[in-house]
Design a protein around this motif. Structure first.
Motif, PDB file in Angstrom:
ATOM      1  N   SER A  78      34.239  36.750  31.452  1.00 39.18           N
ATOM      2  CA  SER A  78      32.939  36.387  32.015  1.00 39.18           C
ATOM      3  C   SER A  78      31.866  37.176  31.295  1.00 39.18           C
ATOM      4  O   SER A  78      32.148  38.034  30.463  1.00 39.18           O
ATOM      5  CB  SER A  78      32.888  36.697  33.512  1.00 39.18           C
ATOM      6  N   MET A  79      30.614  36.896  31.656  1.00 42.84           N
ATOM      7  CA  MET A  79      29.476  37.594  31.073  1.00 42.84           C
ATOM      8  C   MET A  79      28.964  38.707  31.985  1.00 42.84           C
ATOM      9  O   MET A  79      27.964  39.332  31.694  1.00 42.84           O
ATOM     10  CB  MET A  79      28.347  36.591  30.796  1.00 42.84           C
ATOM     11  N   THR A  80      29.650  38.956  33.112  1.00 41.69           N
ATOM     12  CA  THR A  80      29.132  39.918  34.087  1.00 41.69           C
ATOM     13  C   THR A  80      29.931  41.209  34.168  1.00 41.69           C
ATOM     14  O   THR A  80      29.599  42.088  34.959  1.00 41.69           O
ATOM     15  CB  THR A  80      29.061  39.275  35.489  1.00 41.69           C
ATOM     16  N   GLY A  81      30.976  41.347  33.377  1.00 38.75           N
ATOM     17  CA  GLY A  81      31.744  42.587  33.391  1.00 38.75           C
ATOM     18  C   GLY A  81      32.884  42.541  32.392  1.00 38.75           C
ATOM     19  O   GLY A  81      33.344  41.474  32.001  1.00 38.75           O
ATOM     20  N   PHE A  82      33.351  43.728  31.992  1.00 34.46           N
ATOM     21  CA  PHE A  82      34.464  43.817  31.052  1.00 34.46           C
ATOM     22  C   PHE A  82      35.812  43.665  31.758  1.00 34.46           C
ATOM     23  O   PHE A  82      36.796  43.238  31.166  1.00 34.46           O
ATOM     24  CB  PHE A  82      34.433  45.154  30.314  1.00 34.46           C
ATOM     25  N   PHE A  83      35.857  44.082  33.036  1.00 35.56           N
ATOM     26  CA  PHE A  83      37.121  44.080  33.769  1.00 35.56           C
ATOM     27  C   PHE A  83      36.970  43.397  35.119  1.00 35.56           C
ATOM     28  O   PHE A  83      35.895  43.352  35.703  1.00 35.56           O
ATOM     29  CB  PHE A  83      37.619  45.513  34.014  1.00 35.56           C
ATOM     30  N   LYS A  84      38.111  42.884  35.620  1.00 34.48           N
ATOM     31  CA  LYS A  84      38.190  42.401  36.997  1.00 34.48           C
ATOM     32  C   LYS A  84      38.805  43.508  37.854  1.00 34.48           C
ATOM     33  O   LYS A  84      39.711  44.210  37.408  1.00 34.48           O
ATOM     34  CB  LYS A  84      39.068  41.152  37.072  1.00 34.48           C
ATOM     35  N   MET A  85      38.331  43.635  39.086  1.00 36.60           N
ATOM     36  CA  MET A  85      38.879  44.637  39.991  1.00 36.60           C
ATOM     37  C   MET A  85      39.940  44.072  40.926  1.00 36.60           C
ATOM     38  O   MET A  85      40.555  44.820  41.686  1.00 36.60           O
ATOM     39  CB  MET A  85      37.760  45.250  40.852  1.00 36.60           C
ATOM     40  N   ASN A  86      40.170  42.759  40.863  1.00 37.53           N
ATOM     41  CA  ASN A  86      41.068  42.137  41.834  1.00 37.53           C
ATOM     42  C   ASN A  86      42.429  42.825  41.905  1.00 37.53           C
ATOM     43  O   ASN A  86      42.971  43.055  42.985  1.00 37.53           O
ATOM     44  CB  ASN A  86      41.256  40.649  41.511  1.00 37.53           C
ATOM     45  N   SER A  87      42.993  43.149  40.740  1.00 35.55           N
ATOM     46  CA  SER A  87      44.321  43.751  40.737  1.00 35.55           C
ATOM     47  C   SER A  87      44.303  45.193  41.249  1.00 35.55           C
ATOM     48  O   SER A  87      45.339  45.734  41.634  1.00 35.55           O
ATOM     49  CB  SER A  87      44.935  43.711  39.332  1.00 35.55           C
ATOM     50  N   VAL A  88      43.110  45.812  41.281  1.00 33.30           N
ATOM     51  CA  VAL A  88      43.004  47.150  41.853  1.00 33.30           C
ATOM     52  C   VAL A  88      43.326  47.100  43.347  1.00 33.30           C
ATOM     53  O   VAL A  88      43.782  48.082  43.932  1.00 33.30           O
ATOM     54  CB  VAL A  88      41.590  47.732  41.622  1.00 33.30           C
ATOM     55  N   GLY A  89      43.109  45.931  43.944  1.00 35.51           N
ATOM     56  CA  GLY A  89      43.462  45.767  45.350  1.00 35.51           C
ATOM     57  C   GLY A  89      44.928  46.057  45.595  1.00 35.51           C
ATOM     58  O   GLY A  89      45.301  46.572  46.662  1.00 35.51           O
ATOM     59  N   ASN A  90      45.783  45.745  44.627  1.00 34.67           N
ATOM     60  CA  ASN A  90      47.213  46.028  44.774  1.00 34.67           C
ATOM     61  C   ASN A  90      47.466  47.526  44.875  1.00 34.67           C
ATOM     62  O   ASN A  90      48.383  47.962  45.589  1.00 34.67           O
ATOM     63  CB  ASN A  90      47.987  45.454  43.584  1.00 34.67           C
ATOM     64  N   LEU A  91      46.657  48.304  44.171  1.00 31.52           N
ATOM     65  CA  LEU A  91      46.780  49.759  44.245  1.00 31.52           C
ATOM     66  C   LEU A  91      46.390  50.250  45.633  1.00 31.52           C
ATOM     67  O   LEU A  91      47.107  51.044  46.251  1.00 31.52           O
ATOM     68  CB  LEU A  91      45.897  50.408  43.177  1.00 31.52           C
ATOM     69  N   PHE A  92      45.272  49.776  46.137  1.00 30.44           N
ATOM     70  CA  PHE A  92      44.829  50.210  47.463  1.00 30.44           C
ATOM     71  C   PHE A  92      45.828  49.805  48.548  1.00 30.44           C
ATOM     72  O   PHE A  92      46.018  50.523  49.536  1.00 30.44           O
ATOM     73  CB  PHE A  92      43.454  49.633  47.781  1.00 30.44           C
ATOM     74  N   ARG A  93      46.488  48.648  48.360  1.00 28.96           N
ATOM     75  CA  ARG A  93      47.432  48.174  49.387  1.00 28.96           C
ATOM     76  C   ARG A  93      48.674  49.052  49.479  1.00 28.96           C
ATOM     77  O   ARG A  93      49.381  49.020  50.485  1.00 28.96           O
ATOM     78  CB  ARG A  93      47.825  46.720  49.116  1.00 28.96           C
ATOM     79  N   LEU A  94      48.943  49.829  48.447  1.00 31.56           N
ATOM     80  CA  LEU A  94      50.064  50.757  48.514  1.00 31.56           C
ATOM     81  C   LEU A  94      49.828  51.829  49.580  1.00 31.56           C
ATOM     82  O   LEU A  94      50.769  52.347  50.177  1.00 31.56           O
ATOM     83  CB  LEU A  94      50.273  51.441  47.153  1.00 31.56           C
ATOM     84  N   TYR A  95      48.556  52.142  49.814  1.00 36.88           N
ATOM     85  CA  TYR A  95      48.217  53.254  50.711  1.00 36.88           C
ATOM     86  C   TYR A  95      47.436  52.805  51.946  1.00 36.88           C
ATOM     87  O   TYR A  95      47.323  53.569  52.906  1.00 36.88           O
ATOM     88  CB  TYR A  95      47.408  54.300  49.933  1.00 36.88           C
ATOM     89  N   LEU A  96      46.893  51.594  51.906  1.00 34.40           N
ATOM     90  CA  LEU A  96      46.134  51.041  53.029  1.00 34.40           C
ATOM     91  C   LEU A  96      46.692  49.650  53.331  1.00 34.40           C
ATOM     92  O   LEU A  96      45.981  48.656  53.300  1.00 34.40           O
ATOM     93  CB  LEU A  96      44.641  50.958  52.672  1.00 34.40           C
ATOM     94  N   ASP A  97      47.993  49.603  53.624  1.00 29.71           N
ATOM     95  CA  ASP A  97      48.699  48.323  53.651  1.00 29.71           C
ATOM     96  C   ASP A  97      48.251  47.392  54.772  1.00 29.71           C
ATOM     97  O   ASP A  97      48.433  46.176  54.679  1.00 29.71           O
ATOM     98  CB  ASP A  97      50.212  48.548  53.732  1.00 29.71           C
TER      99      ASP A  97
END
Length: 267
Positions: A78-97
């Protein structure tokens, strides 16, 4: 019989410097100051969520040090960012399931910026993980997080010290800024110039809220750490802890908060 004190804390954003918040939280709890509500922006939202979940500051530090955050990032087409954060949600779900504000042990509010409306949005109920991601979504680096019809980015743009969710609810408010900058005699390159300018702008909206805090904690010297300098995590933790213990020693009135202060729990 006296009622229990309601003590709130607002945690600023600041990238990896936000690890200093963990040292601050350790010092406060060791001193018998137990928090009943937490609000945070960006790094402060992440630290706050983990703390409200019930992890100790030391446990959160260990998780941060041992987690390769960047492996969870994916390129954005996209033209609005270099990275997507969606997969970071998987990291948070490890600790905030549970992914639910209501299941945290201490009530939490996180701030994000509605980039289309140009307004601060506060989240304190419903799904938990996407609001945290939105609160820490650095503009230009990450694609905005979409919640409903809102396009959300880092809360620090408009409110890097979200004390407003604590006002009228808490008897005392503690503000913590992890972005204190020293004077700089020479800004030698464009990266430093841009980074320093952004932090100065965020600090402006922090200091405009300082008067709303009963106590304002600002560990010095954090400006010498880069916002992604994860290798200095233990140092940052120590700076936050040492400064807060000194702050308590030099401001003994804060220990009055230990009177009728109880360990927070929704149980």
């Amino acid at each position: 019989m006296k009622s229990k004190l309601k003590i709130g804390i607002a945690l600023s954003g600041g990238g990896v410097r936000g690890i200093a918040h963990l040292g601050v939280l350790k010092a406060l709890t060791e001193s018998g100051i137990f928090l009943t509500k937490v609000s945070g922006t960006s790094a402060g939202a992440i630290a706050g969520a983990m703390f409200c979940q019930g992890y100790t500051p030391e446990e959160i530090l260990k998780i941060i040090v041992e987690t390769n955050y960047f492996k969870f990032l994916r390129p954005a087409i996209s033209m609005t960012g270099f990275f997507k954060m969606n997969s970071v949600g998987n990291l948070f779900r490890l600790y905030l399931d549970h992914d639910d504000f209501a299941k945290l042990k201490i009530p939490l509010t996180v701030a994000a910026t509605d980039i289309k409306k140009g307004k601060v949005r506060y989240y304190s109920e419903g799904e938990l993980i996407r609001p945290i991601m939105a609160s820490s979504c650095i503009p230009g680096m990450f694609d905005p997080i979409v919640i409903g019809k809102r396009f959300l980015v880092d809360g620090g743009i408009l409110n890097n010290l979200p004390v407003e969710p604590l006002e009228g609810i808490c008897d005392y408010v503690i503000g913590v800024n992890c972005n204190q900058l020293p004077e700089e005699s020479n800004v030698g390159n464009m990266k430093k110039l841009i980074e320093r300018s952004i932090i100065m702008a965020m600090n402006y909206n922090v200091y405009s809220r300082k008067s709303k805090c009963d106590y304002f904690i600002e560990p010095p010297g954090l400006g010498r750490y880069g916002v992604f300098d994860i290798k200095k995590a233990s140092e940052l933790f120590g700076v936050g802890y040492d400064h807060t213990m000194n702050f308590i020693e030099n401001n003994p009135s804060i220990l009055e908060l230990t009177v009728n202060s109880v360990k927070s729990s929704k149980a």
